[in-house]
Design a protein around this motif. Sequence first.
Motif, PDB file in Angstrom:
ATOM      1  N   ALA A   1     -29.331  21.129   6.787  1.00  0.00           N
ATOM      2  CA  ALA A   1     -30.271  21.344   7.894  1.00  0.00           C
ATOM      3  C   ALA A   1     -29.544  21.898   9.110  1.00  0.00           C
ATOM      4  CB  ALA A   1     -30.989  20.044   8.246  1.00  0.00           C
TER       5      ALA A   1
ATOM      6  N   PHE B   1     -40.426  20.055  11.141  1.00  0.00           N
ATOM      7  CA  PHE B   1     -39.651  18.839  10.879  1.00  0.00           C
ATOM      8  C   PHE B   1     -40.636  17.709  10.632  1.00  0.00           C
ATOM      9  CE2 PHE B   1     -37.024  21.542  13.501  1.00  0.00           C
ATOM     10  CZ  PHE B   1     -35.770  21.435  12.926  1.00  0.00           C
TER      11      PHE B   1
ATOM     12  N   ILE C   1     -40.632  13.820  10.111  1.00  0.00           N
ATOM     13  CA  ILE C   1     -39.740  12.678  10.291  1.00  0.00           C
ATOM     14  C   ILE C   1     -40.521  11.402  10.021  1.00  0.00           C
ATOM     15  CG2 ILE C   1     -38.301  11.440  11.955  1.00  0.00           C
ATOM     16  CD1 ILE C   1     -38.020  14.224  13.406  1.00  0.00           C
TER      17      ILE C   1
ATOM     18  N   ILE D   1     -30.745  25.328  11.096  1.00  0.00           N
ATOM     19  CA  ILE D   1     -31.412  25.233  12.405  1.00  0.00           C
ATOM     20  C   ILE D   1     -31.033  26.381  13.342  1.00  0.00           C
ATOM     21  CG2 ILE D   1     -31.558  23.844  14.525  1.00  0.00           C
ATOM     22  CD1 ILE D   1     -31.605  21.340  12.683  1.00  0.00           C
TER      23      ILE D   1
ATOM     24  N   PHE E   1     -29.717  14.468  13.443  1.00  0.00           N
ATOM     25  CA  PHE E   1     -29.338  15.841  13.712  1.00  0.00           C
ATOM     26  C   PHE E   1     -27.868  15.895  14.096  1.00  0.00           C
ATOM     27  CE2 PHE E   1     -33.884  15.623  14.746  1.00  0.00           C
ATOM     28  CZ  PHE E   1     -34.358  16.591  13.872  1.00  0.00           C
TER      29      PHE E   1
ATOM     30  N   ARG F   1     -44.743  14.987  12.742  1.00  0.00           N
ATOM     31  CA  ARG F   1     -44.547  16.385  12.387  1.00  0.00           C
ATOM     32  C   ARG F   1     -44.328  17.189  13.661  1.00  0.00           C
ATOM     33  NH1 ARG F   1     -49.021  17.795   7.856  1.00  0.00           N
ATOM     34  NH2 ARG F   1     -48.001  19.816   8.067  1.00  0.00           N
TER      35      ARG F   1
ATOM     36  N   ILE G   1     -36.015  26.548   9.774  1.00  0.00           N
ATOM     37  CA  ILE G   1     -36.835  25.357   9.537  1.00  0.00           C
ATOM     38  C   ILE G   1     -38.070  25.490  10.419  1.00  0.00           C
ATOM     39  CG2 ILE G   1     -36.976  22.850   9.674  1.00  0.00           C
ATOM     40  CD1 ILE G   1     -33.973  22.762   9.095  1.00  0.00           C
TER      41      ILE G   1
END
Length: 148
Positions: free
Chosen positions: A91, A103, A105, A95, A119, A143, A100
Motif C-alpha cells: 500500500a 480505503f 478501514i 499511495i 500507514f 470508507r 488506491i
Amino acid sequence: MEKLSVEQLNSAGGLLFGRVTYELMAGHWPSATGEIADFMNAAPKHVFSRSLKTSDWTNTRLYDGDAAGAVARLKRDSAKDLFLFGSADLAASLIPHRLIDEFRIALNPVILGGGTPLFKPGEKIGLQLTDSRALSNGVVILRYAPRD
C-alpha cells in the motif's frame, strides 16, 4: 462480518497482496470451505514480492518488479475493482502514485497495545469519508476516498 465480506468480494475483480499477507491467506483459504473460501480460491490473486518465486494457490500471479506500474496496468485492464488486503508495504508503494481509489478501514473495538502502523511514513494525503457502517459485533467499517 461474513455478510459484508461476501458483499465486498462480489464486486472484486482480483486481489492484491504483499508477500506476508499472501502467505497468511495461502496458509488458510486453499483448505477452507464455504462461500468466501470459494471466492478466495477462484479469484485472480496478484502477489508482489521480491523473494517469493512460486505459488501453489490457484490463480496466483507473482510480480517482483515495479508494483506501481503493474497495478496501474491491472486497474486499466480490469472491469471490476481490485482489492488490496493488509499489505502495508505494498500500500505504501502505491499511495504516492495515487493508485488506491478507496480505503476501507475496519475499526475493531479492541486495544491490542501495539502492532504495525496502518500507514507508513510518507506524503500527507487528505481523505474524505464516503461511508460508515456499524456492524452488530461493534466493528465499524469506514470508507474513505483520497481528496484531490
